[in-house]
Design an enzyme around this catalytic site. Structure first.
Site, short mmCIF file in Angstrom:
data_model
loop_
_atom_site.label_atom_id
_atom_site.label_comp_id
_atom_site.label_asym_id
_atom_site.label_seq_id
_atom_site.Cartn_x
_atom_site.Cartn_y
_atom_site.Cartn_z
N HIS A 110 0.85 -1.19 0.00
CA HIS A 110 0.00 0.00 0.00
C HIS A 110 0.88 1.24 0.00
O HIS A 110 2.10 1.16 0.23
CB HIS A 110 -0.90 0.01 1.24
N ASP B 49 0.83 5.14 1.95
CA ASP B 49 0.15 5.79 3.07
C ASP B 49 -0.59 7.03 2.55
O ASP B 49 -0.07 7.76 1.71
CB ASP B 49 1.17 6.20 4.15
N HIS C 125 4.78 0.07 -0.10
CA HIS C 125 5.54 -0.73 0.87
C HIS C 125 4.63 -1.80 1.47
O HIS C 125 3.41 -1.75 1.34
CB HIS C 125 6.14 0.18 1.95
N ARG D 24 7.36 -9.09 15.68
CA ARG D 24 7.77 -7.72 15.34
C ARG D 24 6.66 -6.74 15.69
O ARG D 24 5.48 -7.03 15.50
CB ARG D 24 8.07 -7.66 13.84
C1 LIG Z 1 -5.25 8.39 8.99
C2 LIG Z 1 -5.29 7.17 8.53
C3 LIG Z 1 -4.28 6.57 7.63
C4 LIG Z 1 -4.68 5.10 7.60
C5 LIG Z 1 -6.18 5.21 7.65
C6 LIG Z 1 -6.36 6.17 8.82
O1 LIG Z 1 -7.66 6.72 8.87
C7 LIG Z 1 -6.07 5.46 10.14
C8 LIG Z 1 -5.17 4.22 9.95
C9 LIG Z 1 -4.13 4.38 8.85
C10 LIG Z 1 -3.62 3.04 8.34
C11 LIG Z 1 -2.49 2.45 9.19
C12 LIG Z 1 -2.03 1.12 8.58
C13 LIG Z 1 -1.82 1.20 7.05
C14 LIG Z 1 -3.03 1.92 6.40
C15 LIG Z 1 -2.95 1.86 4.88
C16 LIG Z 1 -4.30 1.34 6.98
O2 LIG Z 1 -4.92 0.41 6.56
O3 LIG Z 1 -4.67 2.07 8.11
C17 LIG Z 1 -3.11 3.33 6.95
C18 LIG Z 1 -4.20 4.26 6.41
C19 LIG Z 1 -3.74 5.05 5.20
O4 LIG Z 1 -2.61 5.59 5.18
O5 LIG Z 1 -4.53 5.11 4.25
O1 LIG Z 2 5.19 -2.42 10.00
C1 LIG Z 2 5.70 -1.90 9.03
O2 LIG Z 2 6.89 -1.96 8.76
C2 LIG Z 2 4.83 -1.15 8.03
C3 LIG Z 2 3.64 -0.51 8.68
C4 LIG Z 2 2.91 0.37 7.73
O3 LIG Z 2 3.14 0.37 6.56
C5 LIG Z 2 1.88 1.28 8.25
O4 LIG Z 2 1.56 1.26 9.46
O5 LIG Z 2 1.35 2.05 7.42
FE LIG Z 3 2.21 2.08 5.56
#
Ligand SMILES: C=C1C[C@]23C[C@@]1(O)CC[C@H]2[C@@]12CCC[C@@](C)(C(=O)O1)[C@H]2[C@@H]3C(=O)O
Ligand SMILES: O=C(O)CCC(=O)C(=O)O
Ligand SMILES: [Fe+2]
Length: 401
Positions: A263, A265, A328, A338
């Protein structure tokens, strides 16, 4: 095609997480067929750049520009965040995930909420489940403390003597292990540690944002003025952020399980602490002939005290596509549990993010339309890897990106 293709979000039926500790093999629900969609680069190959922020005499801005243009990610050292704080935040993370399942489920993220315990948000785009659990903390950790730590006890974790690196192992609700040091190593509460960590991350994120904007050719005044969120006074409300704790339990068959799927961010930038355990991989595009792209997964090796910086989708928009958000993922291990902690940083909720005027010229108009962070998160929640393309201005051809 570099990313997994977004399909309609899937409703997974498993309300409860599996008991990762006790399973002896990867169940079909968690067995990913396509873990090797791209080759993994050898350890001797090209590596994600490491930038020492304390090296004032060197060309840090040039290094930043190169790292953001070619990788969309880099590691930082010399960032000033105390190592002791990193150790304590790791302990807080391990403590959170060591809570009994019923306690974690009491803090489950509601369907329409951001904060809480559960699977990664992107899970709904994949037919298989990930080998991980997460805690998302938006707002003050104190709001969560009541559910997670009713007494908000001191973080009484123990250093176990025979671990290779002293590892904070056990929290207050578990007995002291026989091979642990006599005294718990810290007496700050979890919510205090998290609060302190958020404050340090906020300062570092502002510094990096400023440096990255200057590395794009803006003056400091322009960088602070253009966005209004990183200036010294924070008049416009400052940046907003979400703290994401990830846990990747040991896995009996790591070649078939995915810790966190590929994905980008949805942030301006993400500061990731991966402790001393390998698992993060970034996708490096090595060949692009206009139609096909060749790519490979490159492992980001843990470096003591270093933090990883990911360029997020909103920075790609702000920089008009010059700095690209990095694809990533996290892989899992047969032997190490981890944890990682991501400080996911964006603009204030009401601020529109759009390509900076100075980066838009006659030959290169604005590639993206203005969006707020909440608007973009909502688009990402529906379109996943098509979200960035969907906020491009219609007159810009998709080929451009
Ligand atoms: C602010 C945010 C980014 C995120 C979606 C969220 O509303 C809260 C969780 C965030 C996270 C963390 C893990 C990876 C990710 C892709 C996910 O599934 O939840 C990110 C979201 C994002 O960056 O789109
Ligand atoms: O755990 C990791 O190394 C990646 C976590 C991540 O990509 C995320 O929280 O958006
Ligand atoms: Fe991420």
């Amino acid at each position: 095609m570099i990313m997994p293709t977004a399909s309609e979000p899937i409703r997974h039926h498993h309300a409860h997480p599996i008991d990762f500790e006790s399973v002896r093999e990867v169940p079909d629900s968690h067995a990913w067929p396509d873990l090797h969609d791209h080759p993994t680069a050898s350890a001797q190959g090209a590596a994600v750049p490491v930038i020492d922020l304390s090296a004032t005499a060197t060309n840090v801005l040039e290094q930043l520009a190169r790292a953001c243009e070619s990788w969309g990610a880099f590691q930082v050292t010399g960032h000033g965040v105390p190592t002791g704080l990193l150790r304590r935040v790791e302990a807080a993370a391990r403590g959170l995930f060591a809570l009994p399942t019923n306690r974690k489920l009491e803090a489950a993220r509601p369907d329409d909420g951001v904060s809480g315990y559960g699977r990664a948000r992107i899970s709904c785009f994949f037919p298989k489940l990930m080998w991980s659990e997460g805690f998302t903390i938006a707002g003050s950790p104190l709001d969560h403390a009541r559910t997670l730590w009713p007494d908000d006890d001191p973080l009484a974790f123990w250093y176990v003597h025979d671990a290779r690196v002293p590892t904070p192992h056990v929290l207050h609700h578990l007995p002291r292990p026989s091979n642990a040091a006599e005294k718990p190593c810290c007496d700050t509460s979890c919510s205090d540690v998290i609060e302190e960590y958020k404050e340090e991350m906020k300062q570092l994120a502002r510094k990096l944002m400023r440096m990255m904007l200057v590395s794009l050719g803006l003056t400091v005044a322009e960088a602070e003025g253009k966005t209004g969120w990183i200036g010294p006074s924070e008049e416009a409300g400052g940046m907003s952020a979400v703290l994401q704790f990830n846990s990747y339990p040991v896995c009996p068959d790591p070649d078939r399980a995915m810790g966190m799927a590929a994905h980008t961010d949805s942030t301006l930038l993400t500061l990731l602490f991966q402790s001393n355990t390998s698992g993060l991989q970034v996708l490096q595009v090595v060949g692009d002939n206009g139609r096909d792209r060749t790519a490979r997964w490159v492992t980001v090796p843990p470096m003591p005290g270093a933090l990883i910086v990911n360029v997020g989708d909103l920075f790609q928009i702000l920089s008009n596509g010059r700095y690209r958000s990095v694809v990533h993922r996290a892989v899992v291990s047969r032997t190490s549990h981890r944890v990682s902690v991501a400080y996911m940083c964006g603009p204030p909720a009401a601020s529109k993010v759009e390509p900076i005027g100075k980066l838009v010229g006659p030959g290169c108009g604005p590639v993206y339309r203005p969006v707020t962070w909440p608007e973009y998160l909502s688009v990402k929640g529906k379109l996943f890897d098509k979200a960035l393309a969907s906020v491009m201005r219609t007159e810009v051809s998709l080929e451009r990106i």
